[in-house]
Design a protein around this motif. Structure first.
Motif, PDB file in Angstrom:
ATOM      1  N   LEU A 173       6.443   0.719   2.907  1.00 29.92           N
ATOM      2  CA  LEU A 173       6.415   0.830   1.444  1.00 29.92           C
ATOM      3  C   LEU A 173       4.990   0.678   0.922  1.00 29.92           C
ATOM      4  O   LEU A 173       4.539   1.456   0.078  1.00 29.92           O
ATOM      5  CB  LEU A 173       7.343  -0.230   0.845  1.00 29.92           C
ATOM      6  N   ASP A 174       4.264  -0.300   1.432  1.00 34.09           N
ATOM      7  CA  ASP A 174       2.926  -0.555   0.900  1.00 34.09           C
ATOM      8  C   ASP A 174       1.913   0.511   1.293  1.00 34.09           C
ATOM      9  O   ASP A 174       0.927   0.728   0.580  1.00 34.09           O
ATOM     10  CB  ASP A 174       2.437  -1.940   1.336  1.00 34.09           C
ATOM     11  N   ILE A 175       2.111   1.166   2.429  1.00 37.07           N
ATOM     12  CA  ILE A 175       1.245   2.294   2.755  1.00 37.07           C
ATOM     13  C   ILE A 175       1.302   3.323   1.631  1.00 37.07           C
ATOM     14  O   ILE A 175       0.283   3.802   1.135  1.00 37.07           O
ATOM     15  CB  ILE A 175       1.652   2.941   4.093  1.00 37.07           C
ATOM     16  N   ALA A 176       2.527   3.648   1.221  1.00 41.87           N
ATOM     17  CA  ALA A 176       2.702   4.647   0.161  1.00 41.87           C
ATOM     18  C   ALA A 176       2.307   4.100  -1.203  1.00 41.87           C
ATOM     19  O   ALA A 176       1.581   4.750  -1.967  1.00 41.87           O
ATOM     20  CB  ALA A 176       4.157   5.120   0.144  1.00 41.87           C
ATOM     21  N   TYR A 177       2.764   2.890  -1.514  1.00 43.86           N
ATOM     22  CA  TYR A 177       2.594   2.357  -2.867  1.00 43.86           C
ATOM     23  C   TYR A 177       1.138   2.095  -3.196  1.00 43.86           C
ATOM     24  O   TYR A 177       0.646   2.486  -4.261  1.00 43.86           O
ATOM     25  CB  TYR A 177       3.413   1.078  -3.008  1.00 43.86           C
ATOM     26  N   TYR A 178       0.410   1.438  -2.293  1.00 44.50           N
ATOM     27  CA  TYR A 178      -0.971   1.092  -2.599  1.00 44.50           C
ATOM     28  C   TYR A 178      -1.890   2.300  -2.478  1.00 44.50           C
ATOM     29  O   TYR A 178      -2.915   2.380  -3.165  1.00 44.50           O
ATOM     30  CB  TYR A 178      -1.445  -0.056  -1.704  1.00 44.50           C
ATOM     31  N   SER A 179      -1.556   3.251  -1.606  1.00 45.55           N
ATOM     32  CA  SER A 179      -2.339   4.480  -1.548  1.00 45.55           C
ATOM     33  C   SER A 179      -2.312   5.167  -2.900  1.00 45.55           C
ATOM     34  O   SER A 179      -3.353   5.585  -3.433  1.00 45.55           O
ATOM     35  CB  SER A 179      -1.760   5.426  -0.486  1.00 45.55           C
ATOM     36  N   GLN A 180      -1.135   5.270  -3.474  1.00 46.15           N
ATOM     37  CA  GLN A 180      -1.008   5.940  -4.770  1.00 46.15           C
ATOM     38  C   GLN A 180      -1.668   5.146  -5.894  1.00 46.15           C
ATOM     39  O   GLN A 180      -2.354   5.703  -6.746  1.00 46.15           O
ATOM     40  CB  GLN A 180       0.463   6.144  -5.105  1.00 46.15           C
ATOM     41  N   ASN A 181      -1.475   3.841  -5.896  1.00 44.18           N
ATOM     42  CA  ASN A 181      -1.984   3.024  -6.991  1.00 44.18           C
ATOM     43  C   ASN A 181      -3.502   2.958  -6.999  1.00 44.18           C
ATOM     44  O   ASN A 181      -4.142   3.138  -8.029  1.00 44.18           O
ATOM     45  CB  ASN A 181      -1.412   1.609  -6.889  1.00 44.18           C
ATOM     46  N   LEU A 182      -4.090   2.677  -5.838  1.00 40.52           N
ATOM     47  CA  LEU A 182      -5.530   2.464  -5.784  1.00 40.52           C
ATOM     48  C   LEU A 182      -6.324   3.743  -5.978  1.00 40.52           C
ATOM     49  O   LEU A 182      -7.439   3.730  -6.485  1.00 40.52           O
ATOM     50  CB  LEU A 182      -5.920   1.814  -4.449  1.00 40.52           C
ATOM     51  N   ALA A 211      -9.755  -7.497  -0.556  1.00 43.23           N
ATOM     52  CA  ALA A 211      -8.789  -8.419  -1.160  1.00 43.23           C
ATOM     53  C   ALA A 211      -7.466  -8.401  -0.395  1.00 43.23           C
ATOM     54  O   ALA A 211      -6.783  -9.423  -0.306  1.00 43.23           O
ATOM     55  CB  ALA A 211      -8.546  -8.063  -2.620  1.00 43.23           C
ATOM     56  N   PHE A 212      -7.109  -7.250   0.175  1.00 37.65           N
ATOM     57  CA  PHE A 212      -5.874  -7.163   0.943  1.00 37.65           C
ATOM     58  C   PHE A 212      -5.982  -7.952   2.246  1.00 37.65           C
ATOM     59  O   PHE A 212      -5.004  -8.533   2.719  1.00 37.65           O
ATOM     60  CB  PHE A 212      -5.521  -5.710   1.238  1.00 37.65           C
ATOM     61  N   VAL A 213      -7.164  -7.966   2.844  1.00 35.83           N
ATOM     62  CA  VAL A 213      -7.359  -8.768   4.049  1.00 35.83           C
ATOM     63  C   VAL A 213      -7.186 -10.249   3.705  1.00 35.83           C
ATOM     64  O   VAL A 213      -6.537 -11.005   4.435  1.00 35.83           O
ATOM     65  CB  VAL A 213      -8.755  -8.512   4.659  1.00 35.83           C
ATOM     66  N   GLY A 214      -7.750 -10.665   2.578  1.00 38.24           N
ATOM     67  CA  GLY A 214      -7.560 -12.040   2.124  1.00 38.24           C
ATOM     68  C   GLY A 214      -6.116 -12.334   1.793  1.00 38.24           C
ATOM     69  O   GLY A 214      -5.599 -13.407   2.111  1.00 38.24           O
ATOM     70  N   VAL A 227      -0.725  -5.241   5.656  1.00 38.07           N
ATOM     71  CA  VAL A 227      -1.254  -4.340   6.688  1.00 38.07           C
ATOM     72  C   VAL A 227      -1.078  -2.900   6.222  1.00 38.07           C
ATOM     73  O   VAL A 227      -1.978  -2.061   6.355  1.00 38.07           O
ATOM     74  CB  VAL A 227      -0.549  -4.575   8.039  1.00 38.07           C
ATOM     75  N   GLY A 228       0.095  -2.624   5.642  1.00 35.17           N
ATOM     76  CA  GLY A 228       0.327  -1.301   5.085  1.00 35.17           C
ATOM     77  C   GLY A 228      -0.618  -0.984   3.941  1.00 35.17           C
ATOM     78  O   GLY A 228      -1.109   0.148   3.820  1.00 35.17           O
ATOM     79  N   ALA A 229      -0.891  -1.973   3.091  1.00 35.87           N
ATOM     80  CA  ALA A 229      -1.821  -1.761   1.980  1.00 35.87           C
ATOM     81  C   ALA A 229      -3.225  -1.471   2.488  1.00 35.87           C
ATOM     82  O   ALA A 229      -3.945  -0.636   1.921  1.00 35.87           O
ATOM     83  CB  ALA A 229      -1.824  -2.995   1.070  1.00 35.87           C
ATOM     84  N   ILE A 230      -3.623  -2.167   3.555  1.00 36.37           N
ATOM     85  CA  ILE A 230      -4.942  -1.920   4.151  1.00 36.37           C
ATOM     86  C   ILE A 230      -5.001  -0.510   4.734  1.00 36.37           C
ATOM     87  O   ILE A 230      -5.981   0.219   4.553  1.00 36.37           O
ATOM     88  CB  ILE A 230      -5.254  -2.982   5.228  1.00 36.37           C
ATOM     89  N   ILE A 231      -3.938  -0.125   5.434  1.00 32.80           N
ATOM     90  CA  ILE A 231      -3.876   1.248   5.955  1.00 32.80           C
ATOM     91  C   ILE A 231      -3.964   2.248   4.807  1.00 32.80           C
ATOM     92  O   ILE A 231      -4.670   3.255   4.883  1.00 32.80           O
ATOM     93  CB  ILE A 231      -2.570   1.463   6.754  1.00 32.80           C
ATOM     94  N   GLY A 232      -3.243   1.947   3.729  1.00 36.62           N
ATOM     95  CA  GLY A 232      -3.266   2.840   2.582  1.00 36.62           C
ATOM     96  C   GLY A 232      -4.628   2.909   1.918  1.00 36.62           C
ATOM     97  O   GLY A 232      -5.133   3.995   1.604  1.00 36.62           O
ATOM     98  N   SER A 233      -5.249   1.744   1.715  1.00 36.49           N
ATOM     99  CA  SER A 233      -6.509   1.721   0.980  1.00 36.49           C
ATOM    100  C   SER A 233      -7.666   2.273   1.801  1.00 36.49           C
ATOM    101  O   SER A 233      -8.545   2.959   1.269  1.00 36.49           O
ATOM    102  CB  SER A 233      -6.833   0.293   0.513  1.00 36.49           C
TER     103      SER A 233
END
Length: 539
Positions: free
Chosen positions: A315-324, A79-82, A458-464
């Motif tokens: 920010l999203d590397i940290a935030y989405y890693s923690q959330n997901l 979903a993050f890629v989309g 991109v950060g969220a993808i790295i995180g997830s």
């Protein structure tokens, strides 16, 4: 004529307009899109364990019901890629044809793909997961479009005194979306548990996953269509923003008429000022508006774009890693019971309850603290403090990690963990969304917001993807079942703290828009200085 646009009555009336009912309507209409965004993006983390129990052999790993690492990464990350793709495409399209013209398309995509995700089909587990990933990609594509369009629309409607609070309020609906995801999962799980009680796990491991569990995850995913559908009509009725109509479409008469209807202000119709041949804030050599890939844009906004994109990424590397993967963190410290001690629906219930508690105590209050203080403290101070406090609390979790895992200390871990979410949301998770909608020219505003937001994804993808592998315990037993020998949760928390410190430093590239008009921040009210010609100077 070049200096007159800043004095256009359309724009000055918008900057000085009092807060009116339509502002709150716009917040609700745009905010429900973000409510849906957060619900759809984060509800998948609630059901991945359930998917593993339903479609993959329970005894295939030391952790019953876990999806294989590659499948889990795909389901969580597709979903993050989309979303990344949608942010870039709809950001560009919003500047090209107008914000309103494509605003309804993003919501329609979310409605259709939320329902389709719950209807994922296939003759094998691989087929079901592939279908689910396909629909979640397009769901993310629609969600991605909502970011630049909602932020830009709200910034262009708002006056300069309360603009930050209005944009933050739209974004704050994400907190309620995360909260709703947990609440819906708890409610549906409770209903199914009462109607279809599972036999004791000790009798037969596979029997702890009743056939009806396959309906639970589907209903949870499909529920994301409900809030989006409720606001579709009002989103389609919203007029184009006056700033786009006046500055990009260059039709001040239409802009004045549209805004007079919804904001109940008298705006003089200054069409002549917009139709003038000289364009303010344009290229100093040819008087035409400079393009994204031009030396003039790089000179005026290049450092800003680097700042907004890089801070959002970190920010999203940290935030989405923690959330997901908070369910894995809670399991690691013993706050959620071991999977083998629970039925599938019990496990979903515990995961949803934990996520809801974190959202209620840390996530939601953080968003609304930003709404309350952003036009008082400013974006810059809030972002700096947020990154710094995130780093401090992550270090506080990582350094004495074994202490937090000890019996009786899990509550302290959860409190510290909740504070990282509080300062993410009363900090960079909100400001990285707000600032890109305020500092770029109107003709490039949605595009630049989309680029910044896509960097975040991109950060969220790295995180997830990255956190899934990094956080795996370096356990030989897990490695034998296909799990990579990761560095564990503790070292992952250290890495996330480092990302937050780097975000703190890069914040100094981002300007402070508090109390300034959009035209002042984007410098659309000045012609610029001459500079040497360049083949990259696409005007």
């Amino acid at each position: 004529m070049a200096g007159e646009r800043n004095n256009m009555h359309v724009l000055s009336a918008l900057d000085g307009a009092k807060t009116q009912w339509y502002h709150f309507t716009a917040i609700i209409v745009a905010g429900m899109g973000f409510f849906t965004d957060a619900y759809d993006l984060f509800c998948i983390s609630l059901v991945t364990k359930l998917l593993g129990r339903i479609y993959y052999t329970v005894d295939a790993s030391p952790n019953p019901g876990s999806l294989p690492p590659n499948v889990s990464a795909a389901v969580n990350g597709v979903a993050f890629v989309g979303t990344l793709s949608g942010q870039l495409f709809f950001g560009w399209l919003g500047d090209k044809v107008g914000r309103k013209s494509v605003y309804g398309v993003t919501l329609l995509l979310m409605i259709v793909c939320s329902i389709a995700s719950g209807l994922s089909f296939g003759h094998s587990p691989t087929g079901v997961m592939a279908t689910l990933c396909f629909f979640r990609f397009w769901l993310g594509f629609g969600i991605g479009g909502d970011y630049p369009l909602s932020a830009t629309i709200m910034s262009e409607y708002a006056n300069k005194k309360t603009r930050g609070a209005f944009i933050a309020a739209v974004f704050a609906m994400q907190g309620f979306g995360i909260l709703a995801g947990g609440a819906v999962a708890i409610g549906i799980t409770a209903i199914f548990k009462s109607q279809f009680p599972a036999p004791p796990y000790a009798v037969e491991p596979l029997a702890s996953t009743p056939p009806q569990a396959d309906l639970v995850w589907r209903i949870i995913l499909m529920f994301g269509a409900v809030p989006a559908a409720l606001t579709f009509y009002w989103r389609m009725k919203m007029p184009e923003t006056a700033r786009y109509t006046a500055l990009v479409a260059r039709n001040a008469e239409r802009a004045a008429a549209d805004m007079s209807k919804v904001l109940h202000v008298e705006i003089a119709k200054e069409q002549a000022e917009v139709a003038a041949p000289a364009a303010t804030g344009g290229c100093p050599k040819c008087s035409r508006p400079f393009g994204l890939f031009s030396w003039e844009f790089a000179r005026r906004h290049g450092a800003h774009l680097v700042g907004t994109a890089s801070t959002w990424l970190l920010l999203d590397i940290a935030y989405y890693s923690q959330n997901l993967f908070q369910k894995d963190i809670f399991s690691a410290v013993g706050w959620i019971p071991a999977a083998r001690t629970m039925s599938a629906l019990d496990e979903l219930f515990h995961i949803a309850r934990a996520q809801t508690l974190i959202a209620l105590c840390g996530t939601v209050p953080g968003y609304w603290f930003t709404v309350a203080f952003i036009d008082v403290l400013g974006r810059f101070k809030i972002q700096l403090a947020g990154f710094l406090m995130m780093a401090a609390f992550m270090f506080g979790l990582a350094a004495p990690y074994e202490h937090w895992r000890s019996p009786g200390n899990q509550t302290g871990f959860v409190v510290m963990y909740a504070f990282t979410f509080f300062f993410a949301n009363f900090g960079p998770n909100a400001t990285t969304f707000i600032v890109p909608a305020e500092i770029y020219p109107a003709r490039l505003r949605a595009t630049c917001h989309g680029i910044s937001a896509a960097s975040g994804k991109v950060g969220a993808i790295i995180g997830s993807f990255g956190f899934l592998y990094l956080a795996q315990s370096p356990d030989p037993a897990k490695t034998a079942h296909g799990y990579p020998p990761g560095i564990g949760v503790r070292m992952s928390l250290f890495a996330l703290a480092g990302c937050s410190l780097l975000g703190f430093l890069l914040t100094f590239l981002v300007p402070e828009p508090k109390g300034k008009s959009l035209e002042e921040m984007s410098r659309e009210n000045e012609p610029g200085a001459a500079e040497p010609a360049s083949p990259l100077d696409a005007c």
